[in-house]
Design an enzyme around this catalytic site. Structure first.
Site, PDB file in Angstrom:
ATOM      1  N   TYR A 234     -23.668  10.984  -6.262  1.00  0.00           N
ATOM      2  CA  TYR A 234     -23.652  10.695  -4.831  1.00  0.00           C
ATOM      3  C   TYR A 234     -22.867  11.769  -4.067  1.00  0.00           C
ATOM      4  O   TYR A 234     -23.342  12.332  -3.097  1.00  0.00           O
ATOM      5  CB  TYR A 234     -22.868   9.411  -4.550  1.00  0.00           C
ATOM      6  CG  TYR A 234     -23.472   8.086  -4.832  1.00  0.00           C
ATOM      7  CD1 TYR A 234     -23.951   7.294  -3.796  1.00  0.00           C
ATOM      8  CD2 TYR A 234     -23.485   7.568  -6.121  1.00  0.00           C
ATOM      9  CE1 TYR A 234     -24.433   6.028  -4.024  1.00  0.00           C
ATOM     10  CE2 TYR A 234     -23.972   6.289  -6.362  1.00  0.00           C
ATOM     11  CZ  TYR A 234     -24.448   5.522  -5.314  1.00  0.00           C
ATOM     12  OH  TYR A 234     -24.917   4.286  -5.550  1.00  0.00           O
TER      13      TYR A 234
ATOM     14  N   HIS B 211     -45.986  -0.311  14.352  1.00  0.00           N
ATOM     15  CA  HIS B 211     -46.687   0.962  14.496  1.00  0.00           C
ATOM     16  C   HIS B 211     -46.277   1.686  15.777  1.00  0.00           C
ATOM     17  O   HIS B 211     -46.092   1.022  16.799  1.00  0.00           O
ATOM     18  CB  HIS B 211     -48.191   0.674  14.526  1.00  0.00           C
ATOM     19  CG  HIS B 211     -49.027   1.901  14.558  1.00  0.00           C
ATOM     20  ND1 HIS B 211     -49.142   2.752  13.469  1.00  0.00           N
ATOM     21  CD2 HIS B 211     -49.782   2.439  15.543  1.00  0.00           C
ATOM     22  CE1 HIS B 211     -49.940   3.751  13.803  1.00  0.00           C
ATOM     23  NE2 HIS B 211     -50.333   3.593  15.046  1.00  0.00           N
TER      24      HIS B 211
ATOM     25  N   GLU C 263     -24.416  14.439  -1.462  1.00  0.00           N
ATOM     26  CA  GLU C 263     -24.155  14.203  -0.037  1.00  0.00           C
ATOM     27  C   GLU C 263     -23.443  15.407   0.576  1.00  0.00           C
ATOM     28  O   GLU C 263     -23.816  15.889   1.653  1.00  0.00           O
ATOM     29  CB  GLU C 263     -23.317  12.940   0.149  1.00  0.00           C
ATOM     30  CG  GLU C 263     -24.094  11.677  -0.166  1.00  0.00           C
ATOM     31  CD  GLU C 263     -23.317  10.382   0.063  1.00  0.00           C
ATOM     32  OE1 GLU C 263     -23.956   9.333   0.131  1.00  0.00           O
ATOM     33  OE2 GLU C 263     -22.067  10.425   0.165  1.00  0.00           O
TER      34      GLU C 263
ATOM     35  N   CYS D 250     -16.401   6.850   2.745  1.00  0.00           N
ATOM     36  CA  CYS D 250     -17.606   6.512   3.526  1.00  0.00           C
ATOM     37  C   CYS D 250     -17.509   6.899   4.996  1.00  0.00           C
ATOM     38  O   CYS D 250     -18.436   7.508   5.540  1.00  0.00           O
ATOM     39  CB  CYS D 250     -17.868   5.015   3.462  1.00  0.00           C
ATOM     40  SG  CYS D 250     -17.561   4.275   1.862  1.00  0.00           S
TER      41      CYS D 250
ATOM     42  N   CYS E 296     -12.619   4.161   1.432  1.00  0.00           N
ATOM     43  CA  CYS E 296     -13.755   4.075   2.351  1.00  0.00           C
ATOM     44  C   CYS E 296     -13.393   4.595   3.735  1.00  0.00           C
ATOM     45  O   CYS E 296     -14.097   5.432   4.298  1.00  0.00           O
ATOM     46  CB  CYS E 296     -14.238   2.624   2.436  1.00  0.00           C
ATOM     47  SG  CYS E 296     -15.450   2.371   3.722  1.00  0.00           S
TER      48      CYS E 296
ATOM     49  N   GLU F   8       0.878  -1.185   0.000  1.00  0.00           N
ATOM     50  CA  GLU F   8       0.000   0.000   0.000  1.00  0.00           C
ATOM     51  C   GLU F   8       0.909   1.226   0.000  1.00  0.00           C
ATOM     52  O   GLU F   8       1.787   1.356   0.848  1.00  0.00           O
ATOM     53  CB  GLU F   8      -0.921  -0.026   1.234  1.00  0.00           C
ATOM     54  CG  GLU F   8      -1.661   1.265   1.514  1.00  0.00           C
ATOM     55  CD  GLU F   8      -2.550   1.749   0.362  1.00  0.00           C
ATOM     56  OE1 GLU F   8      -3.405   0.969  -0.092  1.00  0.00           O
ATOM     57  OE2 GLU F   8      -2.359   2.902  -0.078  1.00  0.00           O
TER      58      GLU F   8
ATOM     59  N   LYS G  17     -17.012  10.722   5.734  1.00  0.00           N
ATOM     60  CA  LYS G  17     -18.238  11.345   5.203  1.00  0.00           C
ATOM     61  C   LYS G  17     -19.410  11.122   6.155  1.00  0.00           C
ATOM     62  O   LYS G  17     -20.130  12.062   6.497  1.00  0.00           O
ATOM     63  CB  LYS G  17     -18.525  10.757   3.812  1.00  0.00           C
ATOM     64  CG  LYS G  17     -19.751  11.239   3.082  1.00  0.00           C
ATOM     65  CD  LYS G  17     -21.044  10.553   3.407  1.00  0.00           C
ATOM     66  CE  LYS G  17     -21.101   9.070   3.283  1.00  0.00           C
ATOM     67  NZ  LYS G  17     -21.153   8.538   1.926  1.00  0.00           N
TER      68      LYS G  17
ATOM     69  N   GLU H 118     -43.765   1.471   8.257  1.00  0.00           N
ATOM     70  CA  GLU H 118     -44.932   0.583   8.222  1.00  0.00           C
ATOM     71  C   GLU H 118     -45.699   0.749   6.910  1.00  0.00           C
ATOM     72  O   GLU H 118     -46.380  -0.157   6.448  1.00  0.00           O
ATOM     73  CB  GLU H 118     -45.850   0.812   9.427  1.00  0.00           C
ATOM     74  CG  GLU H 118     -46.560   2.140   9.457  1.00  0.00           C
ATOM     75  CD  GLU H 118     -47.464   2.279  10.695  1.00  0.00           C
ATOM     76  OE1 GLU H 118     -48.398   1.484  10.822  1.00  0.00           O
ATOM     77  OE2 GLU H 118     -47.195   3.163  11.533  1.00  0.00           O
TER      78      GLU H 118
HETATM   79  P1  NDP Z   1     -20.954   9.890 -10.021  1.00  0.00           P
HETATM   80  O1  NDP Z   1     -20.471   9.212 -11.244  1.00  0.00           O
HETATM   81  O2  NDP Z   1     -22.048   9.296  -9.219  1.00  0.00           O
HETATM   82  O3  NDP Z   1     -21.408  11.381 -10.378  1.00  0.00           O
HETATM   83  C1  NDP Z   1     -20.599  12.232 -11.129  1.00  0.00           C
HETATM   84  C2  NDP Z   1     -21.399  13.486 -11.397  1.00  0.00           C
HETATM   85  O4  NDP Z   1     -20.587  14.441 -12.044  1.00  0.00           O
HETATM   86  C3  NDP Z   1     -22.595  13.240 -12.301  1.00  0.00           C
HETATM   87  O5  NDP Z   1     -23.635  14.042 -11.860  1.00  0.00           O
HETATM   88  C4  NDP Z   1     -22.074  13.664 -13.665  1.00  0.00           C
HETATM   89  O6  NDP Z   1     -23.072  14.121 -14.527  1.00  0.00           O
HETATM   90  C5  NDP Z   1     -21.178  14.819 -13.280  1.00  0.00           C
HETATM   91  N1  NDP Z   1     -20.109  15.065 -14.239  1.00  0.00           N
HETATM   92  C6  NDP Z   1     -19.243  14.163 -14.775  1.00  0.00           C
HETATM   93  N2  NDP Z   1     -18.380  14.777 -15.611  1.00  0.00           N
HETATM   94  C7  NDP Z   1     -18.702  16.088 -15.584  1.00  0.00           C
HETATM   95  C8  NDP Z   1     -18.185  17.235 -16.247  1.00  0.00           C
HETATM   96  N3  NDP Z   1     -17.163  17.153 -17.099  1.00  0.00           N
HETATM   97  N4  NDP Z   1     -18.766  18.432 -16.000  1.00  0.00           N
HETATM   98  C9  NDP Z   1     -19.807  18.519 -15.140  1.00  0.00           C
HETATM   99  N5  NDP Z   1     -20.345  17.483 -14.495  1.00  0.00           N
HETATM  100  C10 NDP Z   1     -19.791  16.278 -14.717  1.00  0.00           C
HETATM  101  O7  NDP Z   1     -19.652  10.133  -9.186  1.00  0.00           O
HETATM  102  P2  NDP Z   1     -19.389  10.562  -7.699  1.00  0.00           P
HETATM  103  O8  NDP Z   1     -18.081  11.254  -7.795  1.00  0.00           O
HETATM  104  O9  NDP Z   1     -20.534  11.277  -7.087  1.00  0.00           O
HETATM  105  O10 NDP Z   1     -19.253   9.167  -6.964  1.00  0.00           O
HETATM  106  C11 NDP Z   1     -18.395   8.153  -7.480  1.00  0.00           C
HETATM  107  C12 NDP Z   1     -18.831   6.797  -7.041  1.00  0.00           C
HETATM  108  O11 NDP Z   1     -18.535   6.641  -5.674  1.00  0.00           O
HETATM  109  C13 NDP Z   1     -20.322   6.540  -7.147  1.00  0.00           C
HETATM  110  O12 NDP Z   1     -20.684   6.066  -8.412  1.00  0.00           O
HETATM  111  C14 NDP Z   1     -20.545   5.516  -6.085  1.00  0.00           C
HETATM  112  O13 NDP Z   1     -20.344   4.237  -6.640  1.00  0.00           O
HETATM  113  C15 NDP Z   1     -19.489   5.812  -5.058  1.00  0.00           C
HETATM  114  N6  NDP Z   1     -20.073   6.490  -3.886  1.00  0.00           N
HETATM  115  C16 NDP Z   1     -21.033   5.863  -3.155  1.00  0.00           C
HETATM  116  C17 NDP Z   1     -21.593   6.474  -2.067  1.00  0.00           C
HETATM  117  C18 NDP Z   1     -22.653   5.781  -1.285  1.00  0.00           C
HETATM  118  O14 NDP Z   1     -22.834   4.587  -1.455  1.00  0.00           O
HETATM  119  N7  NDP Z   1     -23.403   6.485  -0.443  1.00  0.00           N
HETATM  120  C19 NDP Z   1     -21.166   7.805  -1.637  1.00  0.00           C
HETATM  121  C20 NDP Z   1     -20.172   8.390  -2.489  1.00  0.00           C
HETATM  122  C21 NDP Z   1     -19.650   7.739  -3.559  1.00  0.00           C
HETATM  123  P3  NDP Z   1     -23.952  13.124 -15.459  1.00  0.00           P
HETATM  124  O15 NDP Z   1     -24.979  12.509 -14.544  1.00  0.00           O
HETATM  125  O16 NDP Z   1     -24.557  14.026 -16.453  1.00  0.00           O
HETATM  126  O17 NDP Z   1     -23.004  12.137 -16.034  1.00  0.00           O
END
Ligand code: NDP
Length: 479
Positions: A179, A462, A183, A49, A44, A36, A52, A467
């Site tokens: 996400y 309840h 968040e 996670c 995470c 690593e 966050k 529910e």
């Molecule tokens: P996502 O892929 O979910 O979202 C990326 C966002 O950025 C989308 O809204 C996308 O738009 C937008 N985007 C991408 N490229 C551009 C650009 N060039 N200009 C403007 N907007 C852009 O990625 P995240 O970074 O939010 O999260 C990554 C991953 O991490 C998630 O897919 C998830 O698997 C994991 N995660 C899970 C969580 C949980 O389980 N609670 C919490 C946080 C992360 P568009 O929709 O139009 O493509």
């Protein structure tokens, strides 16, 4: 003498890599090593996670005084102390990292604090100069956040940087609608930061159930998040540099004095949007997706196949195009969630070290988005289900007892998408405080193939919000 130094060499000490290494070593007696280059625990634990979720908890307390007042408490609003919280957060992350290191040590895994590069099908080179051989190599290097291809994008931060901020910004702009963007919009809003969010699409949280994402967007706006849909960042610069060129920063948020905490300590940023808005922000956060950490691992030289986003291409057993090399977790860009990486690691150990070929089951994975309110979801959205077959949609949206009593406008959503033919529940979507906890349990029933009638046969608990999930009698619509 053994043919190789180890039976298994794992590259990457995140959730997936550590689990695979320690189970292989402790349950099968394999000789295992792990490298690593950064902190143990990976995204995470160190920059995802866990910190966050602690920030979610911290931010939710801002609702407590108003809620308590609504219940008759004579309670005053307090102030949030970011440095105090961040100090405690870092101590907690240090503690967790220690646990991860000990887990490896106590399982007999030899760990190297070094970057590893694959030299050939059975050899890795470490940044310490050492070379190690192994019968099997497992790549579990995760992913990293990416910025859009935009001049001056390096003036903005990405999610990794949030936990190191010296102070909270007064005005924050978040780019993205996934996400991470949603968040952190809720977290920072709860911590008292003025949040603006640009999302280029028509609705945030693309891919999730439309009704559920609609309610989240509405709730975010109600809480004061300045959410702009159909909007992206067009230009950015340091506000000072922009002003020096004679263009004054636009009117957005100018009444609030800058905290001076902008990213690299260079002062606030000026931003222009695709819709013509201009504004100055103390901080710009790019939450525009994550890419796999597959570069400079020696994959090209070995002919290991990678996809369009540089994800390592693997089969159902997580095997790459080279027989002795496997890959799990975000570096394969399948379902990028910690528990999935862990499952992939366990299935890898079953397959390679326990002589029990096990494919990873990526079907019906429950997950939660920790917005405020949360979304818990499992299975198909109404839109995706309708594409496949005829469905009945059971849905209710209401003001929950706890916040309604305190005079708050909050609404929650409970939704089931049911197959008309098989009666199976194809999807369950919950938007409510605690939805992450609720969906874990609904996920068990749905994974078992529960029908709508199975839900109906279950007696309600309840009085609870959940529910409603067993008391919806009439479909809202069929399609
Ligand atoms: P996502 O892929 O979910 O979202 C990326 C966002 O950025 C989308 O809204 C996308 O738009 C937008 N985007 C991408 N490229 C551009 C650009 N060039 N200009 C403007 N907007 C852009 O990625 P995240 O970074 O939010 O999260 C990554 C991953 O991490 C998630 O897919 C998830 O698997 C994991 N995660 C899970 C969580 C949980 O389980 N609670 C919490 C946080 C992360 P568009 O929709 O139009 O493509």
């Amino acid at each position: 003498m053994a043919e190789y130094d180890y039976d298994l060499f794992v590259i990457g000490g995140g959730s997936g890599g550590v689990r695979a290494a320690r189970v292989a070593a402790s349950e099968t007696g394999a000789r295992v090593a792990l490298a690593e280059e950064d902190r143990y625990g990976g995204t995470c634990v160190i920059r995802g996670c866990v910190p966050k979720k602690l920030m979610v908890f911290a931010s939710e307390f801002s609702n407590t005084p108003a809620m308590a007042q609504g219940y008759g408490w004579d309670i005053a609003e307090g102030a949030f102390n970011w440095p105090a919280f961040r100090g405690k957060l870092n101590e907690e992350l240090d503690r967790l990292e220690g646990i991860y290191r000990n887990l490896l040590k106590n399982s007999g895994v030899e760990s190297f604090d070094a970057r590893a590069r694959i030299k050939d099908a059975h050899t890795v080179e470490l940044s310490t100069g050492e070379t190690k051989t192994a019968k099997t190599i497992l790549i579990a290097t995760g992913g990293h956040p990416v910025r859009p291809d935009l001049p001056n994008a390096d003036l903005g931060i990405v999610s990794d940087d949030i936990f190191h901020l010296k102070e909270l910004p007064k005005r924050l702009l978040i780019i993205g609608g996934g996400y991470i963007a949603c968040e952190f919009a809720c977290i920072f809003n709860g911590l008292g930061v003025e949040v603006t969010q640009y999302y280029r699409g028509a609705q945030i949280l693309r891919g999730f159930d439309e009704e559920a994402r609609g309610l989240i967007a509405e709730s975010m706006r109600e809480q004061g998040i300045n959410l702009h849909l159909g909007t992206n960042i067009l230009e950015m610069d340091l506000a000072e540099a922009h002003a020096a060129r004679g263009d004054m920063p636009g009117p957005v948020n100018e009444q609030i004095p800058s905290s001076g905490s902008y990213t690299a300590g260079q002062g606030p940023a000026w931003v222009k949007s695709t819709t013509g808005d201009e504004g100055t922000y103390d901080l710009v956060l790019f939450a525009t997706g994550r890419d796999p950490n597959s570069r400079d691992l020696g994959l090209e030289e070995l002919g290991i196949e990678v996809g369009r986003r540089h994800e390592i291409v693997v089969d159902g057993y997580s095997k790459t195009s080279v027989d002795s090399i496997y890959a799990i977790g975000d570096v394969t860009n399948r379902v990028n969630l910690t528990p999935v990486a862990i499952r992939e690691g366990m299935a890898f150990v079953e397959t390679v070290f326990k002589n029990n070929p096990t494919e990873v089951d990526h079907d019906l994975i429950p997950s939660a988005i920790f917005t405020q309110p949360e979304m818990g979801t499992v299975g198909l959205s109404e839109e995706d289900a309708r594409e496949q077959e005829e469905v009945e949609v059971y849905c209710t949206s209401f003001r929950p007892m706890q916040s309604a009593f305190a005079g708050k406008p909050d609404r929650v959503l409970m939704k089931l998408v049911v197959s008309k033919a098989s009666r199976k529940v194809l999807g369950c979507h919950i938007v409510a405080p605690g939805a992450g906890e609720m969906i874990q349990l609904a996920g068990v029933a749905i994974k078992m193939g529960a029908t709508k009638e199975d839900f109906d046969r279950t007696v309600a608990v309840h009085p609870t919000m959940s529910e409603e999930i067993v008391t919806m009698k009439t479909p809202m619509r069929t399609a």
